[in-house]
Design a protein around this motif. Structure first.
Motif, mmCIF file in Angstrom:
data_model
loop_
_atom_site.group_PDB
_atom_site.id
_atom_site.type_symbol
_atom_site.label_atom_id
_atom_site.label_comp_id
_atom_site.label_asym_id
_atom_site.label_seq_id
_atom_site.Cartn_x
_atom_site.Cartn_y
_atom_site.Cartn_z
ATOM 1 N N VAL A 35 42.573 54.257 47.823
ATOM 2 C CA VAL A 35 43.246 54.307 49.119
ATOM 3 C C VAL A 35 42.241 54.501 50.253
ATOM 4 O O VAL A 35 42.342 53.879 51.322
ATOM 5 C CB VAL A 35 44.300 55.428 49.127
ATOM 6 C CG1 VAL A 35 44.858 55.632 50.540
ATOM 7 C CG2 VAL A 35 45.429 55.088 48.169
ATOM 8 N N THR A 36 41.254 55.370 50.040
ATOM 9 C CA THR A 36 40.308 55.701 51.122
ATOM 10 C C THR A 36 39.215 54.657 51.301
ATOM 11 O O THR A 36 38.729 54.443 52.412
ATOM 12 C CB THR A 36 39.654 57.064 50.857
ATOM 13 O OG1 THR A 36 39.021 57.051 49.568
ATOM 14 C CG2 THR A 36 40.694 58.177 50.899
ATOM 15 N N THR A 37 38.798 53.996 50.225
ATOM 16 C CA THR A 37 37.707 53.029 50.318
ATOM 17 C C THR A 37 38.182 51.587 50.284
ATOM 18 O O THR A 37 37.443 50.682 50.702
ATOM 19 C CB THR A 37 36.705 53.236 49.165
ATOM 20 O OG1 THR A 37 37.339 52.936 47.913
ATOM 21 C CG2 THR A 37 36.194 54.674 49.160
ATOM 22 N N GLY A 38 39.401 51.356 49.767
ATOM 23 C CA GLY A 38 39.891 49.994 49.642
ATOM 24 C C GLY A 38 39.138 49.166 48.624
ATOM 25 O O GLY A 38 39.169 47.927 48.661
ATOM 26 N N TRP A 39 38.471 49.816 47.711
ATOM 27 C CA TRP A 39 37.659 49.123 46.703
ATOM 28 C C TRP A 39 38.573 48.492 45.659
ATOM 29 O O TRP A 39 39.102 49.144 44.788
ATOM 30 C CB TRP A 39 36.692 50.116 46.079
ATOM 31 C CG TRP A 39 35.733 49.500 45.118
ATOM 32 C CD1 TRP A 39 35.413 48.181 45.012
ATOM 33 C CD2 TRP A 39 34.979 50.179 44.111
ATOM 34 N NE1 TRP A 39 34.504 47.969 44.025
ATOM 35 C CE2 TRP A 39 34.204 49.194 43.432
ATOM 36 C CE3 TRP A 39 34.848 51.504 43.719
ATOM 37 C CZ2 TRP A 39 33.346 49.495 42.396
ATOM 38 C CZ3 TRP A 39 34.001 51.810 42.692
ATOM 39 C CH2 TRP A 39 33.246 50.822 42.030
ATOM 40 N N GLU A 40 38.753 47.200 45.764
ATOM 41 C CA GLU A 40 39.669 46.511 44.874
ATOM 42 C C GLU A 40 39.150 46.439 43.439
ATOM 43 O O GLU A 40 39.918 46.191 42.502
ATOM 44 C CB GLU A 40 39.918 45.090 45.396
ATOM 45 C CG GLU A 40 40.643 45.086 46.737
ATOM 46 C CD GLU A 40 40.968 43.673 47.195
ATOM 47 O OE1 GLU A 40 40.571 42.711 46.475
ATOM 48 O OE2 GLU A 40 41.622 43.533 48.248
ATOM 49 N N GLY A 41 37.851 46.672 43.267
ATOM 50 C CA GLY A 41 37.293 46.645 41.924
ATOM 51 C C GLY A 41 37.799 47.766 41.036
ATOM 52 O O GLY A 41 37.609 47.729 39.805
ATOM 53 N N LEU A 42 38.442 48.782 41.620
ATOM 54 C CA LEU A 42 39.000 49.867 40.813
ATOM 55 C C LEU A 42 40.213 49.416 40.005
ATOM 56 O O LEU A 42 40.559 50.025 39.008
ATOM 57 C CB LEU A 42 39.387 51.048 41.713
ATOM 58 C CG LEU A 42 38.231 51.887 42.271
ATOM 59 C CD1 LEU A 42 38.755 52.904 43.262
ATOM 60 C CD2 LEU A 42 37.485 52.584 41.140
ATOM 61 N N GLY A 43 40.882 48.385 40.488
ATOM 62 C CA GLY A 43 42.038 47.868 39.763
ATOM 63 C C GLY A 43 41.609 46.848 38.727
ATOM 64 O O GLY A 43 40.957 45.857 39.048
ATOM 65 N N ILE A 44 41.917 47.114 37.474
ATOM 66 C CA ILE A 44 41.533 46.206 36.397
ATOM 67 C C ILE A 44 42.799 45.630 35.760
ATOM 68 O O ILE A 44 43.888 46.209 35.889
ATOM 69 C CB ILE A 44 40.674 46.923 35.333
ATOM 70 C CG1 ILE A 44 41.442 48.089 34.693
ATOM 71 C CG2 ILE A 44 39.369 47.426 35.948
ATOM 72 C CD1 ILE A 44 40.657 48.810 33.606
ATOM 73 N N PRO A 45 42.684 44.478 35.095
ATOM 74 C CA PRO A 45 43.871 43.850 34.494
ATOM 75 C C PRO A 45 44.557 44.782 33.492
ATOM 76 O O PRO A 45 43.914 45.580 32.800
ATOM 77 C CB PRO A 45 43.308 42.597 33.804
ATOM 78 C CG PRO A 45 42.035 42.311 34.527
ATOM 79 C CD PRO A 45 41.485 43.652 34.941
ATOM 80 N N TRP A 46 45.873 44.650 33.406
ATOM 81 C CA TRP A 46 46.651 45.537 32.543
ATOM 82 C C TRP A 46 46.553 45.160 31.072
ATOM 83 O O TRP A 46 46.716 46.011 30.193
ATOM 84 C CB TRP A 46 48.113 45.504 32.987
ATOM 85 C CG TRP A 46 48.991 46.329 32.093
ATOM 86 C CD1 TRP A 46 49.875 45.887 31.167
ATOM 87 C CD2 TRP A 46 49.018 47.753 32.021
ATOM 88 N NE1 TRP A 46 50.474 46.940 30.525
ATOM 89 C CE2 TRP A 46 49.965 48.110 31.044
ATOM 90 C CE3 TRP A 46 48.350 48.768 32.703
ATOM 91 C CZ2 TRP A 46 50.254 49.416 30.719
ATOM 92 C CZ3 TRP A 46 48.640 50.079 32.375
ATOM 93 C CH2 TRP A 46 49.567 50.400 31.400
ATOM 94 N N VAL A 47 46.272 43.917 30.747
ATOM 95 C CA VAL A 47 46.309 43.455 29.355
ATOM 96 C C VAL A 47 45.377 44.258 28.446
ATOM 97 O O VAL A 47 45.802 44.741 27.391
ATOM 98 C CB VAL A 47 45.992 41.952 29.280
ATOM 99 C CG1 VAL A 47 45.860 41.508 27.827
ATOM 100 C CG2 VAL A 47 47.082 41.149 29.975
#
Length: 301
Positions: A35-47
């Protein structure tokens, strides 16, 4: 063991609150970073996370089945001890005669001595089975807190010699102090007493054999209890179960962040409660397997 319809919610939360705190921290840190950095790399695929979760559920379920088998085996042995104890009491009362070799034998006193010694055997064995082992979970913080609040284990706070003194003579107590396995020694004392009674004619030959067979059954039951007590659930399976569950819990928030981010920026905060809920489910499943594998340690389960 606990025999209510279910564990009440306050007791469940008492036992699992440390896991809830831990899971909350695991979910909070990556969510705040996202939320604070907006670093989209923290989200990884769910599979891949789902595959880890499947493996964790499989091995945790396998472990819980195996540990339940240990609990049920212990219950079966306990039932055999109950039946053998009843048999011992009836046979002692019916087969020990009041006379032998022309000398009076106080049958009532003999009955009392043999049955009291048997109660002493039960007492000595339960104290032996409560002795802690390195692989047991008795000293877990959650188990200690739960036991302090809701119940007490007599063998973990009392003294075995004080408990045995109610049922044994001073000489018998002195003899037990020099041995490590008091329960087995008490069965030896029972056998010696039966031999003396047989030599005096207070027990017939066939009755002597029958009583010795009951002692053999009790000794076998004791050995079965000691086998469960002294042989843990294999550590490699316990380690794998813990590792898979923790791997899933640690990666869970990263997968949920990616999924909730698709719903909008504010939906990301739902990662925290859902991660706690899902992680709690797996962590408690693994913990139940851990505390159920040692049915004699004195936990609520």
């Amino acid at each position: 063991m606990y025999t209510g319809t279910h564990f009440p919610l306050p007791q469940t939360l008492c036992w699992t609150r440390r896991q809830i705190y831990w899971l909350f921290g695991i979910a909070l840190i990556p969510t705040l970073l996202y939320v604070t950095t907006g670093w989209e790399g923290l989200g990884i695929p769910w599979v891949p996370i789902g595959l880890i979760g499947t493996a964790a559920a499989f091995i945790a379920g396998f472990r819980n089945n195996a540990t339940y088998d240990r609990v049920w085996e212990a219950r079966t042995i306990y039932g055999a001890i109950v039946n053998s104890s009843r048999t011992w009491g009836i046979m002692v009362r019916d087969l020990v005669r009041p006379l032998g070799d022309g000398q009076d034998v106080d049958a009532t006193e003999v009955h009392k001595r043999l049955i009291y010694r048997h109660i002493a055997w039960l007492t000595a064995m339960r104290y032996q089975l409560r002795q802690p082992r390195t692989w047991e979970s008795t000293q877990w913080g959650a188990n200690l807190e739960y036991r302090t609040r809701y119940y007490q284990v007599e063998e973990q706070s009392g003294d075995v010699e004080t408990a045995l003194a109610v049922w044994l003579s001073v000489d018998e107590l002195a003899r037990l102090r020099s041995v490590s396995n008091r329960a087995a020694q008490l069965l030896v004392l029972q056998g010696e007493d039966l031999s003396r009674l047989r030599s005096r004619g207070a027990i017939e030959a066939n009755a002597h054999v029958a009583l010795e067979q009951v002692l053999a059954a009790l000794l076998n039951s004791q050995g079965a209890c000691e086998r469960i007590k002294n042989f843990p659930y294999p550590r490699q399976f316990a380690t794998l179960s813990l590792a898979f569950v923790r791997l899933f819990v640690y990666t869970l928030p990263f997968g949920l962040i990616g999924e909730f981010a698709k719903l909008g920026p504010h939906a990301v905060w739902l990662t925290i409660p859902l991660c706690v809920l899902l992680g709690w489910t797996f962590s408690v499943l693994e913990a139940i397997g851990e505390v159920s594998e040692n049915p004699f340690e004195g936990s609520a389960n």
